[in-house]
Enzyme design. Structure first.
Site, PDB file in Angstrom:
ATOM      1  N   ASP A 133       0.843  -1.196   0.000  1.00 35.52           N
ATOM      2  CA  ASP A 133       0.000   0.000   0.000  1.00 35.52           C
ATOM      3  C   ASP A 133       0.878   1.245   0.000  1.00 35.52           C
ATOM      4  O   ASP A 133       1.368   1.674   1.040  1.00 35.52           O
ATOM      5  CB  ASP A 133      -0.921  -0.025   1.235  1.00 35.52           C
ATOM      6  CG  ASP A 133      -1.872   1.165   1.268  1.00 35.52           C
ATOM      7  OD1 ASP A 133      -1.939   1.906   0.268  1.00 35.52           O
ATOM      8  OD2 ASP A 133      -2.554   1.338   2.310  1.00 35.52           O
ATOM      9  N   LYS A 145       1.649   7.842   0.654  1.00 34.26           N
ATOM     10  CA  LYS A 145       2.031   7.839   2.068  1.00 34.26           C
ATOM     11  C   LYS A 145       3.447   8.394   2.212  1.00 34.26           C
ATOM     12  O   LYS A 145       4.292   8.149   1.355  1.00 34.26           O
ATOM     13  CB  LYS A 145       2.051   6.395   2.595  1.00 34.26           C
ATOM     14  CG  LYS A 145       0.698   5.763   2.842  1.00 34.26           C
ATOM     15  CD  LYS A 145       0.879   4.352   3.404  1.00 34.26           C
ATOM     16  CE  LYS A 145      -0.445   3.619   3.518  1.00 34.26           C
ATOM     17  NZ  LYS A 145      -1.320   4.192   4.556  1.00 34.26           N
ATOM     18  N   ASP A 163       0.022  -5.173   4.470  1.00 38.59           N
ATOM     19  CA  ASP A 163      -1.355  -4.754   4.200  1.00 38.59           C
ATOM     20  C   ASP A 163      -2.198  -5.893   3.609  1.00 38.59           C
ATOM     21  O   ASP A 163      -3.371  -5.705   3.305  1.00 38.59           O
ATOM     22  CB  ASP A 163      -1.373  -3.511   3.306  1.00 38.59           C
ATOM     23  CG  ASP A 163      -2.521  -2.574   3.643  1.00 38.59           C
ATOM     24  OD1 ASP A 163      -3.065  -2.685   4.761  1.00 38.59           O
ATOM     25  OD2 ASP A 163      -2.876  -1.744   2.788  1.00 38.59           O
ATOM     26  N   ASP A 223      -5.821   6.459  -0.562  1.00 42.94           N
ATOM     27  CA  ASP A 223      -5.197   5.627   0.474  1.00 42.94           C
ATOM     28  C   ASP A 223      -6.245   4.850   1.283  1.00 42.94           C
ATOM     29  O   ASP A 223      -5.894   3.982   2.075  1.00 42.94           O
ATOM     30  CB  ASP A 223      -4.348   6.512   1.394  1.00 42.94           C
ATOM     31  CG  ASP A 223      -3.334   5.720   2.202  1.00 42.94           C
ATOM     32  OD1 ASP A 223      -3.180   4.498   1.924  1.00 42.94           O
ATOM     33  OD2 ASP A 223      -2.697   6.306   3.092  1.00 42.94           O
ATOM     34  N   ARG A 278     -11.085  -0.648   1.888  1.00 42.68           N
ATOM     35  CA  ARG A 278     -12.553  -0.738   1.908  1.00 42.68           C
ATOM     36  C   ARG A 278     -13.119  -0.842   0.496  1.00 42.68           C
ATOM     37  O   ARG A 278     -14.189  -1.382   0.294  1.00 42.68           O
ATOM     38  CB  ARG A 278     -13.126   0.464   2.676  1.00 42.68           C
ATOM     39  CG  ARG A 278     -12.833   1.788   2.061  1.00 42.68           C
ATOM     40  CD  ARG A 278     -13.097   2.960   3.019  1.00 42.68           C
ATOM     41  NE  ARG A 278     -12.028   3.099   4.013  1.00 42.68           N
ATOM     42  CZ  ARG A 278     -12.019   4.038   4.952  1.00 42.68           C
ATOM     43  NH1 ARG A 278     -13.012   4.907   5.052  1.00 42.68           N
ATOM     44  NH2 ARG A 278     -11.015   4.111   5.803  1.00 42.68           N
TER      45      ARG A 278
END
Ligand code: BES
Ligand code: MN
Ligand code: ZN
Length: 486
Positions: free
Chosen positions: A256, A263, A274, A333, A337
């Site tokens: 990720d 990030k 992740d 990011d 979900r």
């Protein structure tokens, strides 16, 4: 991690995980481990000779919790056993966490074979699991590894095979998380799931890049398309078709970066983990299949990299999900979900009895409960209590957080049905859970775990690194629910 093997003949089983072993073989000569509490010290040590007692005194040993002392035989030429300090009087504090001390012993004792005169925590199988968990070392990239065999003999009525299976399933999860992203992309994650499926004669489908568009997993495809390692949807099915349906969904983001909402370096450092939710559901699935729980198991893993590229999805994009809900991207990011939404929709289509989601979903979950505890969400109070009870039993801590309906409005979007991030800066783990819940309509019971998937600093039985948190808790809950003799 080496596999388990059946021991010699005559029904005596011996199991080997790495170099730490559980056995019931009465021919193995063992050294005793005595437990000693502060307030009952004299009585607890009554089997020792006076020379041994003065030895303990002379080295300054005290019965503090976890203090281990090695004892010589009277003539000083031999090792006679070990003493484990237990702290205050038994019964004064909850004795349950004492099982973990088996892990401390497994780590600190010299090579050899041991037997408790009394089991810490009074649960031999759990002590066995912790003894084995302490042996884990991620050695894939190391030239040499140590091999000091440490045996523990457990009582005859203990199911050591089950202990080994649980420990090995945890180690599978640890291996998957610890493997760096370079060697654990969507394809390798699918290969690991295939290996597990083959070992249990499970059915397995892996949908690749073009399938995901053709078969309508738009959110998964959108997140994963920026990587030259295309996304996958992993779908494993096992067990009798007419048994209760238990479906596990695990977040499989192999790395990720944050996507275009990149990030910063320190936040990206650990992002190989992740796919911790995927590792946890594979670990749990292995436990379920090893124990042959009478359920119809399904494991769904949306696997993808969240990468930066010219064809990355963007903040402000709107994508219509598998079930028709349109989602505005507030932040690239918040990718977990998104991929989970499509997988949950697919899971939900066959109306499972239990739909369990596991994911390294939010940093906010860590702010709420830290790294050790796994927050979980469900609307079912009875199920929540069962999960909490199982969690205490197997020392795999969880904590329920609320699916607080009023916060649903925080996910409103001007131009789509939902935004993928909350307009409110608080309660990030709850808003993520509420987002997921929108994609579940038919499942009888829905539970979501927001795990960390990582042990930041070593504790007994938990070396620093990947950890499929909450898998043992959920297995204990499901076993109690579905296995007649539990
Ligand atoms: N994988 C991260 C969550 C995460 C971060 C777990 C650090 C454990 C440690 C997830 O994809 C993420 O980046 N979430 C964002 C969501 C935010 C953009 C709403 C987060 O938590 O910051
Ligand atoms: Mn992210
Ligand atoms: Zn993520």
């Amino acid at each position: 991690v080496s596999g388990s093997r059946a021991g010699k003949s005559s029904g005596i089983a011996s199991y080997n995980t790495a170099n730490i072993l559980l056995t019931k073989d009465s021919r193995v000569k063992t050294s005793p481990i005595w437990l000693a509490w502060r307030e009952t010290l004299a009585d607890d040590l009554r089997e020792l000779t006076s020379t041994q007692r003065s030895w303990l005194h002379s080295i300054g040993w005290q019965a503090g919790r976890g203090n281990i002392a090695l004892l010589p035989a009277d003539n000083g030429s031999q090792f006679a056993g070990a003493i484990l300090g237990m702290g205050d009087n038994p019964g004064k504090h909850t004795p349950k966490r004492d099982s973990m001390l088996a892990a401390k012993l497994a780590k600190e004792l010299p090579a050899g074979a041991y037997e408790f005169t009394r089991i810490p925590g009074e649960n031999p199988q759990l002590a066995g699991v912790f003894w084995l968990l302490a042996s884990y070392k991620f050695s894939r990239y190391l030239q040499k590894t140590g091999n000091q065999k440490k045996h523990l003999r457990l009582p005859d009525d203990c199911d050591i095979k089950a202990a080994v299976q649980i420990a090995e399933a945890v180690m599978l999860g640890r291996d998957l998380i610890n493997t760096p992203a370079i060697d654990m992309g969507p394809e390798e994650l699918a290969a690991a799931a295939c290996k597990l499926a083959n070992a249990h004669l499970a059915e397995m489908d892996v949908l690749g890049d073009s399938d995901l568009l053709a078969r309508e997993f738009p959110l998964l495809h959108t997140v994963g398309r920026a990587s030259d390692r295309p996304p996958r949807l992993i779908d494993l099915r096992w067990g009798k078709e007419d048994a209760p349906k238990v479906t596990l969904v695990g977040k499989g983001i192999c790395f990720d970066t944050g996507g275009l909402n990149l990030k910063p370096g320190n936040a990206m450092l650990l992002m190989k983990k992740d796919m911790g939710g995927a590792a946890a559901v594979l670990s749990l699935g292995k436990m379920i299949m090893d124990a042959k729980l009478p359920v119809r198991l399904r494991i769904l893993i949306p696997a993808a990299d969240n990468n930066v590229s010219g064809n990355s999805f963007r903040p402000g994009d709107v994508i219509t999900s598998r079930c028709g809900i349109s989602v505005e991207i507030g932040n690239t990011d918040a990718e977990g979900r998104l991929v989970l939404a499509d997988a949950l929709s697919l899971a939900d289509e066959e109306k499972p009895d239990y739909l369990i989601n596991m994911a390294t979903l939010t940093g906010a979950a860590r702010v709420a409960v830290g790294a050790e505890i796994s927050p979980f969400f469900t609307d079912n109070d009875k199920l929540a209590r069962k999960i909490e009870k199982s969690s205490r039993k197997v020392l795999d801590p969880v904590w329920r957080l609320p699916l607080w309906k009023p916060y649903r409005t925080h996910l409103n979007s001007q131009i789509a049905d939902l935004n993928n991030v909350s307009s409110d800066s608080f309660a990030g783990s709850i808003s993520a859970a509420l987002f997921l819940q929108r994609f579940v309509r038919n499942a009888k019971h829905f539970v979501h775990f927001d795990i960390y998937g990582w042990v930041p600093s070593a504790r007994p039985g938990f070396p620093k690194g990947g950890e499929p948190q909450a898998a043992r808790t959920l297995f204990a809950m499901l076993q109690k629910q579905f296995q007649a003799n539990e």
